[in-house]
Scaffold this active site. Sequence first.
Site, PDB file in Angstrom:
ATOM      1  N   GLU A  74       0.773  -1.197  -0.031  1.00  0.00           N
ATOM      2  CA  GLU A  74      -0.076   0.062   0.115  1.00  0.00           C
ATOM      3  C   GLU A  74       0.834   1.029   0.134  1.00  0.00           C
ATOM      4  O   GLU A  74       0.665   2.255  -0.805  1.00  0.00           O
ATOM      5  CB  GLU A  74      -0.732  -0.144   1.183  1.00  0.00           C
ATOM      6  CG  GLU A  74      -1.703   0.993   1.460  1.00  0.00           C
ATOM      7  CD  GLU A  74      -3.073   0.927   0.234  1.00  0.00           C
ATOM      8  OE1 GLU A  74      -4.162   1.566   0.509  1.00  0.00           O
ATOM      9  OE2 GLU A  74      -3.140  -0.067  -0.656  1.00  0.00           O
ATOM     10  N   ASP A  75       1.733   1.320   0.746  1.00  0.00           N
ATOM     11  CA  ASP A  75       2.498   2.507   1.051  1.00  0.00           C
ATOM     12  C   ASP A  75       4.018   2.470   0.275  1.00  0.00           C
ATOM     13  O   ASP A  75       4.395   3.841   0.017  1.00  0.00           O
ATOM     14  CB  ASP A  75       2.888   2.675   2.554  1.00  0.00           C
ATOM     15  CG  ASP A  75       1.627   2.627   3.411  1.00  0.00           C
ATOM     16  OD1 ASP A  75       0.673   3.039   2.998  1.00  0.00           O
ATOM     17  OD2 ASP A  75       1.572   2.200   4.745  1.00  0.00           O
TER      18      ASP A  75
END
Length: 712
Positions: free
Chosen positions: A75-76
């Site tokens: 995600e990051d």
Amino acid sequence: MEIAELLEKAATYLPSEKLALVEEAHKFALEAHKDQVRQSGEPYLQHPLEAASILTDLRLDVTSLAAALLHDVSEDCHVTQEQISESFGPEVAKLVDGVTKLEYVSSQVSERPDGVDLQSESMRKMLVAMAEDLRVVFIKLADRLHNMRTLDALPPAKRRAIAKETMEVYAPLAHRLGIVKIRSQLEDLAFLHLDPVKFRHTRHLLDKQQLEYEKLINLVSNKLGVELEKAKLKTTISGRAKSIFSLYRKMLKYNAEGKDLGDIHDIIAIRVITEHEEDCYHVLGTVHSLWHPLSGEFNDYIATPKRNGYRSLHTTIICNGTPIEVQIRTQEMHYSSEYGVAAHWRYKEGVKQDPFEQRISGLRQLLEWHEEISGTREFLDSVRTDILRDQVFVYTPKGEIRDLPAGSTVLDFAYNIHTDLGHRCIGAKVNGKLVPLVYRLRNGDTVSIMTTKAERGPSRDWLNPNLGYVNTSRARTRIQQWFRKQAKSENIEKGKEVFEKEARRLGLSLTNREEIAALFGYSDLDDFYAAIGYGEISASQIVTRLATREEQPKVTGPVPAKPATPLSIKVLGTGDLLTQLAHCCKPLPGDEIIGYITRSRGVTVHRTDCPNIARVQQKERLVSVDWGRVDHLYPVTVRIDAWDRVGLLRDISSTVAEEGVNINLVRSEQNSDSSSCVVLTLLVRSISQLSRLLYKLEAINGVTNVMRGDTG
Ligand code: MN
């Protein structure tokens, strides 16, 4: 939290050689998150470390721990699933991917304005991911628990949204999975952020009594301990006061019933853990001999476990005027009561688990949970079908969830939303990307349908099962209804056209049309055509019906012990004559056939419409023959007209191969206008297989016409 601490915790129940994976995952996460800090200001890595640590409390396997450490990297930090799979194997990658999908759900929730109901919607979304692997849910719960512990760092509106979701979705979820420890922490933290005043008030009530409670717990524990030792029973005794939110909830309930705090009998609970099941009843007897039991407060959940599988003996005693609940259970019962479904993964390292069993046990509990929380009947049904027959869960662009039977296409989805949306559908996007209408939906897909503003209806092709546009009966019915509404004459005309086209392309001679109509229960040929026209009968149904009719012998006679012919064709009325298929018209099972008695080679089987048969002078040489039950391959010639392009032949041959058909011969001619003609000789099983294949060939880019080529 340091990695060493995590490894130490994990080593208490996992073999140390397995922990290398956890260490590797930590290194990977450290590198991926190196420039990130949390909103609280601490290094980002603290978050996955804490989440993994929570999972060690649940004693989850190394795969889950590694996935927890990596749960935010995709995600990051834009790490792909492939990268994770390469470094840590597909199982870890799948778990991380599952958590990432849930992350998306959560991010939407926290963007939602206050007051928007998220409960059932969110829960359903959760189910999508759950169906895959329950460990994804455990990681998500650990992730959520740590986020709740550090919620102070977020702006107030976001805090409230996350707390609300925690209270309405994640805490009940933890409850249903039987993870008591996580559930009560989630509830207390959510309570604190949702209603700080009531939270403090309730905590104050507990605090005030804290000393007295502790005294009572000690008193009962010691006295009971001495007695049990005398009885030579090995037990562990512990005591606790109720969690803040569970006390508050009970107070609300009791207030409504006009009772007060003093009526709550389980603010204090003493827990006795025994070695064996029979010891539990022994302990119960001792407890009741020492203190006076409160009548009507005894429950034997060992003999009759709770629906979530909880087992224990419960009794309430009065000690110094205060009611105390005593829970008696074995170590094993205790473990599953604290950690619920998570306990299934305990000590199961390296043991191959039956994924189906896992899924069933997970879903069974979810079902019960859902029943308890929302009680929506209609949704329950779809979960049940999910167990029996796979369902697929997808999102509308608004984030609503829809469940359809597995194998549904985007067009099925359009009809599921609204009939008119289906009729006007001209395209679809899945997860933002354009897909063909035959795209089959996958769990978690976000589907948006593109429509035309113009008044238009569905395409007749949509009803052709060979083309795979729709796979739900709802969509099919809606499309048929649309066509049925069209003028009958138009349907008759269209139906006739379809029927004749199909006959032409397959080279079938359909002299007995009334007979075929009768096969479908139509005495009137026009009605039959109309039914084809509005799609109740598809062209391929006709073919299949004809083929099966033809494949079953009309006359049952003595079957030769040894097949008289290598092709298993039954020759009616001729006994054990040698037969062979004519090379001129290459008949296929399903074709109408006739035999010709040759002078030396037995019977040659022709199609009834073969020109050579028409030319036969000595009609007495013709015999009726019928297809026996055949499992043979028959050569057939197929002619494909197409605009020439690079890769055309490759596409054709791979389409043929996909259908499991062998190509015997290929001939291709280029015309001057850059069109070309490809002639294939294929070995097919039956006319229905040929029919299916012709449709697939016709769908190839650049192909303008496909015909069966043997014209005799
Ligand atoms: Mn996270």
